[in-house]
Design an enzyme around this catalytic site. Structure first.
Site, short mmCIF file in Angstrom:
data_model
loop_
_atom_site.label_atom_id
_atom_site.label_comp_id
_atom_site.label_asym_id
_atom_site.label_seq_id
_atom_site.Cartn_x
_atom_site.Cartn_y
_atom_site.Cartn_z
CG HIS A 73 -15.30 -9.15 0.85
ND1 HIS A 73 -14.76 -8.70 -0.33
CD2 HIS A 73 -16.46 -9.78 0.51
CE1 HIS A 73 -15.54 -9.05 -1.34
NE2 HIS A 73 -16.58 -9.69 -0.85
CE1 TYR A 81 -9.74 -11.71 4.98
CE2 TYR A 81 -11.98 -12.38 5.56
CZ TYR A 81 -11.09 -11.41 5.11
OH TYR A 81 -11.56 -10.16 4.80
NE ARG A 92 -11.00 -6.92 1.01
CZ ARG A 92 -11.00 -7.82 1.99
NH1 ARG A 92 -11.26 -7.46 3.25
NH2 ARG A 92 -10.69 -9.09 1.74
#
Length: 363
Positions: free
Chosen positions: A273, A281, A269
């Site tokens: 998200h 992050y 990915r």
């Protein structure tokens, strides 16, 4: 706030090298896979790419409410899987249900209307992005709860077996879902009863904001199949043909009554998200090397180099998909809002609605 870097560029380059050596495979269609279907496969991948790219823009413009999770960079998995299914087969989805719905043959006008909360949507505007469903197309619904599609898929597979049907069910789920108790319970039941269900794990290597490799010791989710006595296989999730071949084999097993299969489609990915993810992050620069493996770009190159299509034909196919999405956006924007009278439709049984009216609690 200081950004926490859980994966460095050095680690990223090592991961990509390992992926290329151990998982990545060349794009090559099976000999019995018609050339027209290969182009159609690309069209659906383009449709998913354009649809979810538009969704983010529409969300930022307040046409779409709540959260939305993109299927961008996973197009090869949904399309490769559904190419191996028949219309009477079923799928269950995750919070990234747009791609699965399109791959199964969903109407993108109804999908876009659903995301905008309109009456013309698949669920009349009540499901939205994370709970979209297209039951008539065999898409039993998306869900925002990690791993919750597992028992639904097992139930549908059990129904198929009890009724003597030939239908197979594919349960799409993510790597994060494999650490849920319901995942193990569902696979155990499906294995014990030889149910016609395929557990398709889309391992994007991130469970929201935490790297999969730092959450689980075993690097291969497919290895877990051993514990349930069923076949397990890891495939290149950026390669639609690799996914198609693996799912086709699993479908054949399921139709013969030989039970479930666990397939891990590994990819990465390289986007947030969800639509508002600032990716604090991880250093977003680590996404760039992975983009070189973009499945839509790889598929276009394959069609031009090995598929016998001209660059113009491939470009026209992509542009037709883009126009379909633009048409769907206009349709959804102009679609009517749900009326107040339909507020409780689909939420309660007709008998309960009559009961409320008799009590004077509903006009």
């Amino acid at each position: 706030m200081k950004k926490t870097t859980l994966v460095t560029m050095e680690e990223t380059l090592i991961d990509i090298q390992e992926f290329k050596q151990n998982t990545m495979t060349p794009l090559k269609a099976p000999e019995d896979f018609p050339i027209e279907q290969q182009l159609e496969m690309y069209r659906k991948m383009a449709l998913i790419r354009e649809f979810d790219t538009a969704v983010k823009e529409l969300w930022m413009q307040n046409y779409i409410y709540g959260l939305a999770h993109s299927y961008v960079c996973a197009e090869a998995i949904g399309v490769g899987t559904c190419a191996a299914l028949e219309p009477e087969d079923f799928i269950t989805s995750t919070h990234r249900g747009h791609g699965h719905t399109i791959a199964k043959g969903g109407d993108i006008k109804k999908m876009m209307a659903e995301l905008m909360g309109k009456e013309e949507g698949y669920c009349h505007g009540k499901g939205g992005s994370m709970h979209i469903a297209a039951v008539d197309e065999g898409m039993l619904g998306a869900t925002g709860i990690v791993g919750s599609g597992m028992p639904i898929a097992v139930g549908a597979a059990l129904s198929s077996k009890v009724l003597g049907k030939d239908s197979v069910v594919v349960c799409f789920h993510g790597d994060g879902g494999t650490n849920q108790g319901v995942w193990h319970e569902s696979i155990n039941m499906a294995a014990a009863w030889d149910l016609p269900v395929i557990f398709l794990c889309e391992n994007n290597q991130w469970a929201i904001s935490f790297p999969y490799k730092k959450a689980t010791k075993n690097p291969h989710i497919s290895d877990r199949a051993i514990g349930y006595g069923i076949p397990g296989k890891t495939v290149d999730g950026f390669n639609p043909f690799a996914v198609y071949i693996a799912v086709r084999e699993a479908v054949e097993r399921a139709r013969k009554g030989e039970g479930p299969t666990l397939i891990e489609a590994k990819y990465y990915r390289y986007i947030g998200h969800f639509v508002a993810d600032d990716e604090r992050y991880r250093d977003v620069k680590t996404n760039e090397p992975w983009k070189e493996l973009d499945p839509v770009v790889r598929m276009a190159a394959y069609l031009e180099q090995d598929g016998g299509f001209s660059k113009e034909q491939v470009h026209e196919t992509y542009e037709s998909a883009r126009q379909e999405v633009l048409d769907a956006i206009e349709f959804a924007k102009n679609a009517p809002e749900p009326s107040a009278e339909t507020l409780f439709d689909g939420l309660h049984s007709p008998g309960f609605m009559e009961y409320l009216k008799s009590k004077g609690e509903l006009a």
